[in-house]
Design an enzyme around this catalytic site. Structure first.
Site, PDB file in Angstrom:
ATOM      1  N   LYS A 113       0.803  -1.212   0.000  1.00 43.05           N
ATOM      2  CA  LYS A 113       0.000   0.000   0.000  1.00 43.05           C
ATOM      3  C   LYS A 113       0.842   1.272   0.000  1.00 43.05           C
ATOM      4  O   LYS A 113       1.795   1.386   0.750  1.00 43.05           O
ATOM      5  CB  LYS A 113      -0.781   0.002   1.307  1.00 43.05           C
ATOM      6  N   HIS A 699      -1.565 -12.606  -7.579  1.00 45.70           N
ATOM      7  CA  HIS A 699      -1.471 -11.422  -8.440  1.00 45.70           C
ATOM      8  C   HIS A 699      -0.620 -11.687  -9.670  1.00 45.70           C
ATOM      9  O   HIS A 699      -0.375 -10.801 -10.464  1.00 45.70           O
ATOM     10  CB  HIS A 699      -0.916 -10.234  -7.646  1.00 45.70           C
ATOM     11  N   CYS A 731      -5.269 -14.465  -1.947  1.00 43.35           N
ATOM     12  CA  CYS A 731      -6.367 -13.513  -2.147  1.00 43.35           C
ATOM     13  C   CYS A 731      -7.387 -14.156  -3.089  1.00 43.35           C
ATOM     14  O   CYS A 731      -7.219 -15.298  -3.506  1.00 43.35           O
ATOM     15  CB  CYS A 731      -5.823 -12.200  -2.707  1.00 43.35           C
TER      16      CYS A 731
END
Ligand code: GLN
Ligand code: ZN
Length: 764
Positions: A113, A699, A731
């Site tokens: 982030k 990802h 995820c």
């Protein structure tokens, strides 16, 4: 006093997401590299053209990227991880995208982030390699704009302190070597810019608003003293944003020509500091007075007053008026929205409107011109009109929030008791396997949904399609022998939007996209009114999926804090109250799922950590109400009902206590890109509840093999006990393709079976 307007940065995706489309076409080999670069150039120049036409005085370059600006900076300095086999010289696009996304031979760099935003950057890795300037991209951007428009733009770079701070791989000793190697490269880049005619060079240093200790302040001073010594001719605008400047008294004296301060998010402290310590006369102050993080129209009378107040506290002769941070965090223009209610639309300002606001304020202050008075009073009227809207005046919701009591936050029994009861009730195998919720949203899924949205497909036909897809994936999961199944979230475009559409108080845009990472864009909903539960949101899909299998299917909800943090939120009531409103609505959904016989309910909170204040001293207050909001949403279930939660990019290490305080029975977490660090921290601070450490990175399209995942699991068992350990990807899988997903999950289940055997053998 003269006022100049500027933006710290402007979005690069384009109103129609041209940037994303071009990038993804290139990845699919539909564009040659030359065509790709040409199209990117057109996008880059179009946005400069737009800013010039709005009338901005100083336009920024270097805020554009082909993937991520931290990655650009790393690559510019030759910080390419060794596993990509780069041999020096210019870094080719293939290597550049390899670092970002991984390839068959090497895993991608970690992503994390960007401060307290929902943007994720690629973490540079320092491996002791020699640094070199591979290419001065910023100079190229600067010259490109000079040639196209005949203007002298303001180049921007991520500043050396922030860049260094966000790079990983050094310790206290090698940090010094790293910085010593880095600074001459910054010097060279800046020198070349100055030689090419740059008047101002912006160095973005958002790390200067985080809590800094004495050594850190020293380091910042040393860095800037050295830069000033090596490129004294450069006018450096040291740009801070997202909060007030830390250690103001010391840092304000840095040898730079200008300093940018955030007077929106750091208003109170920056003003106090100005009052107490003043502002150096020989510097230009760049005042961030228009909120670069929200989408609300500013009260321009208030903004003008703020500018005047700032002006009185400084002796500077020149003031820049700017957005509080780069506008990359807001969508492009409200003009692209055709369906919003007029009272709402009228109270919004996206990037372009914010630039207009800046120019209006500057005009007003420069000319005291009455034509602009009109704009100023219009802004106030628009805000007032929205305030009176019935959607902001739901008394039942206001009352419910006011009467929340501490009992509403607590489960019936403590975790240990629940764990025993749940083990008995659920009878799950050792190391249960599961996934995070979504399965690939194939082109067919997306096409069908968009046909339905355009009313080309009936509700019934759409529901049938979603049901078929769910059924197909329940079968796939059974064939893979996954233990706890999910329905796949095929009915959801986005984990926040889906709920927002069914709750009251939300509005949705058509084109208000912002980048989340790489080419991935999100379109955050707007919470503009009171939030209330209206109807079951997930029961039908979950119950249907459960009816197809004897294995458990998890109910799947998005948590209150994530809904908050991934939306644009009204600013007329405290964020805490908005979150409690959402939590109370979700609590009803949790009750409905439980009543429908769903035994495991996952409430995702990937954005919990994201909202953390940048200053550690403010963490406590934030965590207090966010943790309570999660508990408010989930505590009202039987002991047998197992509550899961999921987080991504968590940097779990300094966050174990609040996570544990959520009191979720099982947590699944992103760790595959930074696994070692997590294991190390669990050594120091054990975690007692159920936990699924993501065993592979979703990802990246890369399919990890069984052994890789097995190693991660074996390592994890050094710090976790066998009865708390779950196995899952890190995820949701919606961005992946079906074949790679199935292949990776098959390897994951195989690795789990091997691990079970190993454990059984070792216990006999
Ligand atoms: N349940 C969501 C999914 O699987 C979680 C996504 C997320 O954590 N960002 O897509
Ligand atoms: Zn996630």
């Amino acid at each position: 006093m003269t006022y100049s307007t500027t933006a710290i940065g402007y979005p690069y995706i384009g109103g129609e997401r041209e940037w994303k489309k071009v990038l993804e076409a290139f990845w699919r080999n539909e564009l040659t590299e030359i065509d790709f670069l040409q199209k990117m150039k057109e996008i880059r120049l179009a946005r400069i053209d737009k800013q010039l036409r709005i009338g901005l005085d100083i336009v920024t370059v270097g805020d554009f990227t082909l993937y991520d600006r931290m990655l650009d900076t790393a690559v510019m300095f030759g910080l390419v991880p060794k596993r990509f086999g780069w041999q020096g010289g210019k870094v080719e696009l293939q290597t550049y995208y390899g670092i970002a996304r991984g390839n068959q031979d090497a895993v991608a760099s970690e992503m994390t982030k960007w401060f307290n935003t929902n943007y994720h950057y690629i973490v540079p890795e320092f491996e002791g390699q020699a640094l070199e300037l591979t290419e001065n991209k910023i100079l190229a951007d600067f010259l490109e704009v000079k040639e196209a428009f005949g203007i002298t733009a303001k180049p921007t770079l991520i500043g050396p302190y922030t860049f260094c701070k966000l790079t990983k791989g050094y310790d206290k000793v090698s940090q010094v070597a790293f910085i010593l190697a880095l600074l001459p490269l910054y010097t060279q880049v800046i020198k070349e810019l100055v030689t090419a005619g740059a008047n101002w060079i912006q160095l973005e240093e958002p790390a200067l608003v985080t809590s800094l200790d004495e050594t850190e302040v020293k380091l910042v001073q040393e860095i800037y003293i050295q830069l000033a010594a090596t490129v004294p001719e450069a006018n450096i605008m040291l740009q801070t944003y997202f909060e007030s400047l830390s250690a103001y008294k010391m840092l304000i004296e840095l040898p730079v020509k200008g300093i940018g301060l955030d007077f929106v998010h750091g208003y109170t402290h920056n003003m106090e500091a100005l009052r107490q310590f003043g502002f150096p006369q020989d510097k230009v102050l760049a005042a961030g007075v228009i909120n670069g993080r929200d989408i609300w129209r500013a009260n321009l009378a208030e903004v003008s007053t703020t500018v005047r107040a700032i002006e009185q506290l400084t002796s500077a002769e020149e003031l820049w008026i700017q957005s509080s941070c780069s506008l990359q965090h807001v969508p492009i223009s409200t003009a692209l929205e055709t369906k919003l209610e007029p009272v709402l639309k009228n109270a919004l300002a996206f990037a372009d409107e914010k630039l207009v606001e800046l120019t209006e304020v500057a005009k007003y202050l420069n000319e005291k011109n009455h034509a602009t008075n009109y704009t100023i009073s219009e802004s106030m009227k628009a805000i007032e009109a929205l305030k009176k809207h019935p959607v902001r005046n739901n008394q039942a919701v206001h009352r419910a929030v006011q009467t929340v009591s501490t009992q509403d936050f607590e489960r019936q029994s403590d975790f240990k008791t629940r764990q025993r009861i749940q083990q008995q009730a659920l009878q799950l195998p050792l190391f249960p396997t599961t996934t995070i919720g979504s399965f690939p949203q194939s082109d067919e899924v997306k096409r069908t949904r968009s046909a339905w949205r355009k009313k080309q497909l009936s509700d019934e036909a759409y529901a049938t399609f979603v049901a078929q897809e769910t059924k197909r994936w329940i079968e796939i999961q059974e064939n893979l022998e996954i233990d706890v199944l999910v329905h796949g979230e095929f009915e959801r475009t986005d984990m926040v939007e889906y709920f927002g559409e069914k709750l009251t108080g939300f509005a949705f845009t058509e084109k208000a996209w912002v980048v989340s990472y790489g080419s991935r864009c999100v379109k955050p909903p707007i919470i503009y009114g009171d939030v209330a539960w209206a109807t079951p949101m997930t029961v039908k899909e979950t119950v249907y999926a459960q009816s197809l299998t004897n294995r458990y299917v998890k109910g799947m909800l998005t948590g209150p804090v994530t809904i908050l943090n991934w939306s644009f939120v009204r600013d007329d009531i405290p964020r805490k109250d908005v979150t409690y409103q959402i939590a109370l609505a979700l609590r009803k959904e949790v009750e409905a799922l439980e009543a429908a016989g769903i035994a495991i309910i996952q409430v995702d909170e990937p954005a919990l950590r994201e909202g953390l204040p940048l200053r550690t001293e403010n963490w406590g207050a934030y965590l207090d109400w966010t943790v309570n909001a999660f508990k408010l949403a989930t505590a009202n279930v039987k002991d047998e009902t197992q509550i899961h939660t999921h987080m991504c990019y968590c940097e779990f290490n300094d966050f174990i206590e609040p996570i544990s305080a959520l009191d979720a029975d099982v947590l699944s977490i992103e760790t595959s890109r930074s696994h070692g660090e997590l294991i190390a921290s669990l050594h120091i601070r054990p975690y007692e509840k159920g936990i699924g450490l993501g065993v592979y990175d979703i990802h990246s399209p890369r399919v990890p093999n069984e052994q890789e995942m097995l190693t991660i699991m074996q390592d994890s068992l050094q710090v976790l006990s066998t009865n708390q350990f779950w196995v899952n990807p890190d995820c949701g899988l919606k961005t992946r393709k079906e074949p790679e997903t199935i292949a990776a999950l098959a390897n994951m289940v195989a690795a789990t079976k091997t691990l079970r055997q190993q454990i059984q053998q070792s216990t006999y």
